[in-house]
Design a protein around this motif. Sequence first.
Motif, PDB file in Angstrom:
ATOM      1  N   VAL A 112      35.246  32.723  32.288  1.00  0.00           N
ATOM      2  CA  VAL A 112      36.582  32.815  33.793  1.00  0.00           C
ATOM      3  C   VAL A 112      37.500  33.186  33.381  1.00  0.00           C
ATOM      4  O   VAL A 112      38.510  33.053  32.531  1.00  0.00           O
ATOM      5  CB  VAL A 112      36.277  31.335  33.676  1.00  0.00           C
ATOM      6  CG1 VAL A 112      37.441  31.174  35.199  1.00  0.00           C
ATOM      7  CG2 VAL A 112      34.892  30.242  33.771  1.00  0.00           C
ATOM      8  N   ASN A 113      38.019  34.167  34.084  1.00  0.00           N
ATOM      9  CA  ASN A 113      39.305  35.091  34.512  1.00  0.00           C
ATOM     10  C   ASN A 113      39.635  33.910  35.915  1.00  0.00           C
ATOM     11  O   ASN A 113      39.697  34.181  36.988  1.00  0.00           O
ATOM     12  CB  ASN A 113      39.316  36.547  34.481  1.00  0.00           C
ATOM     13  CG  ASN A 113      39.841  36.811  33.304  1.00  0.00           C
ATOM     14  OD1 ASN A 113      40.831  36.675  32.833  1.00  0.00           O
ATOM     15  ND2 ASN A 113      39.108  37.568  32.728  1.00  0.00           N
ATOM     16  N   LYS A 114      40.962  33.527  35.165  1.00  0.00           N
ATOM     17  CA  LYS A 114      41.553  32.835  36.773  1.00  0.00           C
ATOM     18  C   LYS A 114      43.289  33.978  36.902  1.00  0.00           C
ATOM     19  O   LYS A 114      43.806  34.367  35.677  1.00  0.00           O
ATOM     20  CB  LYS A 114      41.637  31.343  36.234  1.00  0.00           C
ATOM     21  CG  LYS A 114      40.865  30.685  37.116  1.00  0.00           C
ATOM     22  CD  LYS A 114      40.778  28.880  37.093  1.00  0.00           C
ATOM     23  CE  LYS A 114      39.865  28.330  37.170  1.00  0.00           C
ATOM     24  NZ  LYS A 114      39.653  26.941  37.308  1.00  0.00           N
ATOM     25  N   LYS A 115      44.106  33.836  37.675  1.00  0.00           N
ATOM     26  CA  LYS A 115      45.564  34.304  38.100  1.00  0.00           C
ATOM     27  C   LYS A 115      46.107  33.017  36.287  1.00  0.00           C
ATOM     28  O   LYS A 115      46.718  32.187  36.873  1.00  0.00           O
ATOM     29  CB  LYS A 115      45.865  34.062  39.487  1.00  0.00           C
ATOM     30  CG  LYS A 115      47.523  34.760  39.380  1.00  0.00           C
ATOM     31  CD  LYS A 115      48.036  34.357  40.460  1.00  0.00           C
ATOM     32  CE  LYS A 115      49.207  35.794  40.579  1.00  0.00           C
ATOM     33  NZ  LYS A 115      49.527  35.578  41.713  1.00  0.00           N
ATOM     34  N   GLY A 116      46.295  33.869  35.399  1.00  0.00           N
ATOM     35  CA  GLY A 116      47.624  33.354  34.876  1.00  0.00           C
ATOM     36  C   GLY A 116      47.049  33.116  32.680  1.00  0.00           C
ATOM     37  O   GLY A 116      47.154  32.016  32.835  1.00  0.00           O
TER      38      GLY A 116
END
Length: 961
Positions: free
Chosen positions: A839-843
Amino acid sequence: MYYLSNVSWEEPFLRLAIGFAAGGGLLGLLDYALARALKRIAPSWQERINLSLFWSLLIVALLGWYFWEPLAEKGLFFLLLLPFLLALGLGLLWGKYQTGQDSLDRLWPFLLGLVLLAGLGLRLSGIVHGLPDFICHCDTPKQLALLPSFMAGDLIPPTSYPVGHIYMYAAILKALFAVLPLEQPSAVLTSFTLPEFSVYILLVRGFQSLIGACIPLLAFLVARRLWGRGVGILAAFLIAFDSLHLTYSWEAMGEVPQTFWVFVALLFSVRIFQEDNWYDYLAAGLAAGLAAATKIYGGYILIAVLAAHFLKPNRDHKLLLAALLVSALGALICTPYAWLDPMGWWANLQEESARQYRAGRGYSPWLGFSYFWQALSYRLSPWWLAAGLGGLLALLSRRKKADWVFLAPALCSLVLIFGFRLRYLRDWDLVNLTPYLSLCAAFCFFFIWQRINRNIAAKRVVLVMGLVALLLHGMGGISDAWLARQPDTRGFALDWMQKYMPKGSILWAEAPFSSGMAFWPHYLPKVKYKPATVEKVLRQKACPKSVKPHDMLAIERVWNQDLLRTDLAEPLKVFKLRSGYWENPQISFFNCRARKYDPLVLRTHLRIMPQKSWFMNTPWDWDRVMDLYCTPKPRKSLIYANHGLGRMGYLALGHAKTSFFMGPHYGFPLKVESGGLARGYFSPVRKILPLTPNAYGLSLNEVDKKQVLWMGVYPSPVQMMPLLARAKDWAGVLEAWENSEIRQKNIPEALLFRAVAQKALGKGSQARKTIEELKQKHPGFLANYRKMQEKSGQEFLRSLADMASVPLSYLEVENAGWPLSDLERKLRQKQGQYLGQEVNKKGYYHLWLPDLYLPGFAKMKLVLTRKGHAAKPGKRVKIRVVGHYAHYFTKDLAKLELEQSAAGEYDLSFELPRGPLRLEVVMESEEISSIELAKVKVSPDLKKEHEWRCDIFSSVWAELP
């Protein structure tokens, strides 16, 4: 009883009592209702109705036990027993109906239909055997490879190998692809195109199974005309459950189609003898020709036509001549090669026949004679063979002309086997013979029954013995069909080698049943395959210099071959199921360096690795841990063993309550509190199917989505000691010792754990005696074990591998990484395991690793690479390794803080406090897009595990000099 055992978790004994009472009441109501119904059907049998229903209920209960697992898993399946119950109730009613007809006269269509449906189902159950990885039988690929060329119109095969059935299948497939919207697969059959070519194979196997399922019907029609319906139904049952016919019904070889045409010709030959119809001659001749086109010697069935013609009182020789001409026409119809290129066909036919005849010239006929009896007894049973030969002698003693229409081809089949194939006899040569012997066996039973007609006691003995024999025969066929739904032993061995043989290792193999199919070289791309005579390699005092420590020796054997002598070496791993001749060969693996598995230390188990199938045939197998991981879906494992399994131990961690089943839906409730550990011992109950080898089913029931449970089954209870010691359960350590066998108790490290447990429980004198016993049995072990603390790196691992009596590569089996390799992903998908998640999220970047881990010590290698634009100076990235337990416990296990631009490899080491844990890698950064986690590797920290054990043992080492 099944419903009540699952509707509630508590009070199992009360649920069982209520279940038995409720089941008895329901059966009583069913008995009463059927009795009332049957009284209306047959008023004169009122006094026998209850007795017959009692026996029918008893038989249905016994049959239901064999199928208890599927019946228990699907409660509605119990309704399928009602028609059988009604049929048995009617069949067991003795006497006559008011119309004067025997009960069998009304029941035989129903019974015959059941037999034929069962035969078809058993044959269809094995059509996917081996696919899409390989084709079990070596003679099948060269025949299947002809399908595309025949369908394209090229009707001349490269050799004269009899391929009449392939011509027939090619015509059917061409019509099928023209009518149905199916995509035609690759045109060439190779090891690389086999998955695409499997469409052809499945269709051909389906057609062959339909043909094979018709043979019992033909046998019934033949026997009904000669000896009556009873013999016919019994013979149809014997052929429908014939394990040899089951095997070759899902192999695209010519034996089953040939037998089909032979029995069609036999049926019309009997009609020739009994009736005067010209079309019977033509049908018998055509079927004989098609049998010869399928396999050359199938033309012997013409002797049945000749016998029927010359034994009947009124003969028209013109009809016989017409039958012979039509037989030649039938052979030509299914052999286009013969009329497209007659000279080439004749030359190749001579060459092929000579080659087949010369193939066995170097073998003694006595070997073939011995194999004949062994093969029939092994694939079917000795009683079946005895009854078949007894029926043959009984038919010969009757001296009736009608019997000779059957006896002539039956004896001719025996002459062909003993006269031409005896030196090179294989089990597929017997496919054409076994239906004759089944007919003889059925006749033998009724022959004996008629001879003892007035002896009631003898009739009861014969009836009971006959029913037992039929039950075993039927279960033998069902067992073989069940095994055909499992992977071949080569498939099991392949999965095992892909885990335990590292890249660049060599497999020295004596594989007469797989090397011809290029099986090992194709499916082991990372391993080099070298043919070898394993016995010669093992007889050398030292292995050749080219043999590396992590290389493996493998040997294949089938049921009639001698195994490797154990004085040369003991196998490390053995895959064994019920073997045909080419199907499921026994595969044994040997360690190249250690001739005998003799461990000095207990195993370290950290990574949970559930499997669907386990083979428990060697001491190395017994020392492994069988992982059962319970998720919202139930998990099942199957154990195969050459011998019975004794008492096993189990440990459970997590937070859940469920049921553990150790037999055919037979088990006990299991409850584990958060942070706790459950332990115990049990003896698994063998499955009814298959009959051989011994098979045991272990499973955990489903749990709530928010619960998680790991259960480890320990065939060797001493292997439980490290985990029990970590939980400070010293009483459990001693209990594990008491429940272990002598071989397991002789492991030196197990004696150390025992001594520590004795001292912790205040039994110091017993602990000193245990240490003295250790010093006497294993002198020098304590000194070598202590010295291992001074070693590190590869030196430590080599010493540990020597003490564990396994190759060094075996210590790396529990290593896991990310991203998954294609092979690992394929294996996990096959077993329905979790594949991980990113999972890639902002930051933030989150990576949930796919594996679960037990308490212990682990180390992790992280590979970071730069990605995209360079990060701004001073920016940092924080990395955390987080452990998740039972959906609510979360703990940071390790932390790492780096410069944003600091790409490279980083090592972390941490302890897993509880289990089962799922690991998560979290990266936090304002510019997360500039760095990438390219690779993760998790492995047990064996050095720290050893240091922890040494710290545990220090309490007893203090008393040593």
